[in-house]
Design a protein around this motif. Structure first.
Motif, PDB file in Angstrom:
ATOM      1  N   GLU A   1       0.825  -1.210   0.000  1.00 35.45           N
ATOM      2  CA  GLU A   1       0.000   0.000   0.000  1.00 35.45           C
ATOM      3  C   GLU A   1       0.859   1.260   0.000  1.00 35.45           C
ATOM      4  N   ILE A   2       1.972   1.245   0.724  1.00 36.21           N
ATOM      5  CA  ILE A   2       2.874   2.405   0.730  1.00 36.21           C
ATOM      6  C   ILE A   2       3.456   2.627  -0.658  1.00 36.21           C
ATOM      7  N   ILE A   3       3.985   1.562  -1.265  1.00 35.70           N
ATOM      8  CA  ILE A   3       4.607   1.685  -2.588  1.00 35.70           C
ATOM      9  C   ILE A   3       3.571   2.075  -3.638  1.00 35.70           C
ATOM     10  N   GLY A   4       2.420   1.398  -3.617  1.00 35.61           N
ATOM     11  CA  GLY A   4       1.379   1.688  -4.597  1.00 35.61           C
ATOM     12  C   GLY A   4       0.880   3.113  -4.494  1.00 35.61           C
ATOM     13  N   THR A   5       0.615   3.564  -3.267  1.00 38.23           N
ATOM     14  CA  THR A   5       0.138   4.936  -3.070  1.00 38.23           C
ATOM     15  C   THR A   5       1.210   5.943  -3.465  1.00 38.23           C
TER      16      THR A   5
ATOM     17  N   GLY B   1      -5.174  -3.492  -3.332  1.00 38.12           N
ATOM     18  CA  GLY B   1      -5.084  -2.294  -4.158  1.00 38.12           C
ATOM     19  C   GLY B   1      -6.048  -1.200  -3.769  1.00 38.12           C
ATOM     20  N   HIS B   2      -6.077  -0.849  -2.474  1.00 37.13           N
ATOM     21  CA  HIS B   2      -6.967   0.224  -2.022  1.00 37.13           C
ATOM     22  C   HIS B   2      -6.387   1.591  -2.391  1.00 37.13           C
ATOM     23  N   PHE B   3      -5.222   1.912  -1.835  1.00 38.96           N
ATOM     24  CA  PHE B   3      -4.511   3.174  -2.056  1.00 38.96           C
ATOM     25  C   PHE B   3      -5.326   4.389  -1.643  1.00 38.96           C
ATOM     26  N   ASN B   4      -6.360   4.185  -0.844  1.00 37.88           N
ATOM     27  CA  ASN B   4      -7.310   5.252  -0.547  1.00 37.88           C
ATOM     28  C   ASN B   4      -7.996   4.963   0.786  1.00 37.88           C
ATOM     29  N   PRO B   5      -7.812   5.806   1.803  1.00 36.22           N
ATOM     30  CA  PRO B   5      -8.440   5.563   3.109  1.00 36.22           C
ATOM     31  C   PRO B   5      -9.955   5.449   3.038  1.00 36.22           C
ATOM     32  N   ALA B   6     -10.591   6.226   2.156  1.00 35.33           N
ATOM     33  CA  ALA B   6     -12.043   6.179   2.047  1.00 35.33           C
ATOM     34  C   ALA B   6     -12.514   4.835   1.515  1.00 35.33           C
ATOM     35  N   VAL B   7     -11.795   4.274   0.549  1.00 38.17           N
ATOM     36  CA  VAL B   7     -12.127   2.954   0.010  1.00 38.17           C
ATOM     37  C   VAL B   7     -11.913   1.881   1.073  1.00 38.17           C
ATOM     38  N   THR B   8     -10.838   1.990   1.823  1.00 38.47           N
ATOM     39  CA  THR B   8     -10.549   1.019   2.881  1.00 38.47           C
ATOM     40  C   THR B   8     -11.659   1.003   3.923  1.00 38.47           C
ATOM     41  N   VAL B   9     -12.081   2.179   4.376  1.00 40.95           N
ATOM     42  CA  VAL B   9     -13.145   2.260   5.384  1.00 40.95           C
ATOM     43  C   VAL B   9     -14.460   1.734   4.827  1.00 40.95           C
ATOM     44  N   ALA B  10     -14.766   2.079   3.568  1.00 43.75           N
ATOM     45  CA  ALA B  10     -16.010   1.600   2.960  1.00 43.75           C
ATOM     46  C   ALA B  10     -16.008   0.075   2.852  1.00 43.75           C
ATOM     47  N   PHE B  11     -14.885  -0.505   2.463  1.00 46.35           N
ATOM     48  CA  PHE B  11     -14.779  -1.964   2.405  1.00 46.35           C
ATOM     49  C   PHE B  11     -15.037  -2.582   3.781  1.00 46.35           C
ATOM     50  N   ALA B  12     -14.478  -1.956   4.815  1.00 45.65           N
ATOM     51  CA  ALA B  12     -14.659  -2.483   6.172  1.00 45.65           C
ATOM     52  C   ALA B  12     -16.117  -2.374   6.612  1.00 45.65           C
ATOM     53  N   ILE B  13     -16.770  -1.274   6.299  1.00 45.60           N
ATOM     54  CA  ILE B  13     -18.168  -1.081   6.687  1.00 45.60           C
ATOM     55  C   ILE B  13     -19.058  -2.154   6.076  1.00 45.60           C
ATOM     56  N   PHE B  14     -18.769  -2.506   4.832  1.00 43.21           N
ATOM     57  CA  PHE B  14     -19.604  -3.494   4.147  1.00 43.21           C
ATOM     58  C   PHE B  14     -19.021  -4.904   4.211  1.00 43.21           C
ATOM     59  N   ARG B  15     -18.132  -5.112   5.205  1.00 42.18           N
ATOM     60  CA  ARG B  15     -17.624  -6.427   5.563  1.00 42.18           C
ATOM     61  C   ARG B  15     -16.833  -7.130   4.461  1.00 42.18           C
ATOM     62  N   HIS B  16     -16.115  -6.340   3.687  1.00 44.11           N
ATOM     63  CA  HIS B  16     -15.222  -6.899   2.687  1.00 44.11           C
ATOM     64  C   HIS B  16     -13.767  -6.774   3.123  1.00 44.11           C
ATOM     65  N   PHE B  17     -13.551  -6.245   4.326  1.00 41.23           N
ATOM     66  CA  PHE B  17     -12.190  -5.997   4.808  1.00 41.23           C
ATOM     67  C   PHE B  17     -12.212  -5.959   6.327  1.00 41.23           C
ATOM     68  N   PRO B  18     -11.217  -6.575   6.999  1.00 42.19           N
ATOM     69  CA  PRO B  18     -11.211  -6.603   8.466  1.00 42.19           C
ATOM     70  C   PRO B  18     -10.899  -5.238   9.081  1.00 42.19           C
ATOM     71  N   TRP B  19     -11.695  -4.839  10.057  1.00 41.52           N
ATOM     72  CA  TRP B  19     -11.511  -3.548  10.718  1.00 41.52           C
ATOM     73  C   TRP B  19     -10.138  -3.422  11.371  1.00 41.52           C
ATOM     74  N   LYS B  20      -9.599  -4.537  11.864  1.00 43.73           N
ATOM     75  CA  LYS B  20      -8.325  -4.455  12.590  1.00 43.73           C
ATOM     76  C   LYS B  20      -7.166  -4.010  11.689  1.00 43.73           C
ATOM     77  N   GLN B  21      -7.323  -4.159  10.373  1.00 42.49           N
ATOM     78  CA  GLN B  21      -6.268  -3.737   9.453  1.00 42.49           C
ATOM     79  C   GLN B  21      -6.476  -2.326   8.916  1.00 42.49           C
ATOM     80  N   VAL B  22      -7.618  -1.743   9.182  1.00 41.80           N
ATOM     81  CA  VAL B  22      -7.928  -0.410   8.651  1.00 41.80           C
ATOM     82  C   VAL B  22      -6.909   0.650   9.079  1.00 41.80           C
ATOM     83  N   PRO B  23      -6.572   0.768  10.385  1.00 44.29           N
ATOM     84  CA  PRO B  23      -5.592   1.800  10.770  1.00 44.29           C
ATOM     85  C   PRO B  23      -4.245   1.628  10.074  1.00 44.29           C
TER      86      PRO B  23
END
Length: 270
Positions: free
Chosen positions: A42-46, A92-114
């Motif tokens: 994510e660091i390299i991609g972003t 391939g998120h590269f975007n905090p808003a996409v990451t949070v949205a994925f977590a809200i709709f249960r496509h991504f674990p909340w513990k990895q969001v930060p």
């Protein structure tokens, strides 16, 4: 069979995760290694997305040779390239808003969001710092995002374009009926269209990290809230909209029960 007094590594495999009882430290767990790899990706991609996209902005502001359509294509192409390059590693998120949205709709674990958000912001700051050192950046060649009109107008454009982005991402990345191999092309073309329509108005951020990095490096925080609130609102609404039309074999009475999507998402444990 090893003797009892030998100090050897004993590996237990449980639910796909490797755990070591002796001779391994914190990084010995395969799940930890995978998370580290995801964060690095994510660091390299972003970094590469922000560097390439913002570099086109700087060059165009300096001499105009890149042109506005060129800027749109650069943003779309670099996102497409990075989705195909590291999407299979980090998503391939590269975007905090996409990451949070994925977590809200249960496509991504909340513990990895930060961890993802930190990685994305760090990548943006590093890319912005690189551009600042390479070019004589001033107010004219500033590569951040600033409203060309009112804050409300830019906020609405950020919400709409972020909605479109997340709507497309939800389709190609979370629905197994979509053609997954075309995900990078679909997302890249969406970015291109979004920059075409929102670039002259809001700068077409759609990504809080994209705006925060240049703002920190250049100390320009004018209207920064627009580029934080807009993408988060838009991506959440986009994810919600696609969830409403996603295929389901459940009867209508089950879909209209009193518990809400957000309530069920918050109670889901990853």
């Amino acid at each position: 069979m090893a003797s009892s007094n030998e100090d050897e590594e004993i590996i237990n495999v449980e639910e796909g995760e490797t755990k070591t009882s002796k001779g391994s430290g914190f990084c010995g767990s395969s799940s930890v290694v995978q998370i580290i790899q995801k964060v690095i990706a994510e660091i390299i991609g972003t970094y590469l997305i922000i560097f390439a996209g913002c570099c086109s902005v700087v060059l165009n502001n300096l001499d105009g040779r890149v042109t506005f359509p060129g800027i749109c294509l650069v943003w779309g192409l670099i996102v497409m390239i990075m989705v195909y390059t590291v999407g299979h590693i980090s998503g391939g998120h590269f975007n905090p808003a996409v990451t949070v949205a994925f977590a809200i709709f249960r496509h991504f674990p909340w513990k990895q969001v930060p961890l993802y958000i930190i990685a994305q912001v760090v990548g943006s700051i590093l890319a912005s710092g690189s551009l600042y050192m390479l070019f004589e950046v001033n107010d004219k060649s500033y590569f951040g995002t600033l409203p060309s009109g009112s804050n409300v107008q830019s906020l609405m454009m950020e919400i709409i374009t972020s909605f479109l982005l997340m709507f497309v991402v939800s389709a190609v990345a979370t629905d197994n009926r979509a053609i997954g191999e075309l995900a990078g092309i679909a997302v890249g073309m969406t970015i291109t269209v979004d920059v075409f329509i929102a670039g002259p108005i809001s700068g077409a951020s759609m990504n809080p990290a994209r705006s925060i990095g240049p703002a920190i490096v250049m100390h320009k925080y004018q209207s920064i809230w627009v580029y934080i609130a807009g993408p988060f609102i838009g991506t959440i609404l986009g994810g919600l909209a696609y969830s409403l039309i996603r295929f389901t074999d459940k009867p209508l009475r089950e879909l209209t029960k009193s518990h809400s999507l957000f309530k069920s998402s918050s109670t889901h444990s990853n």
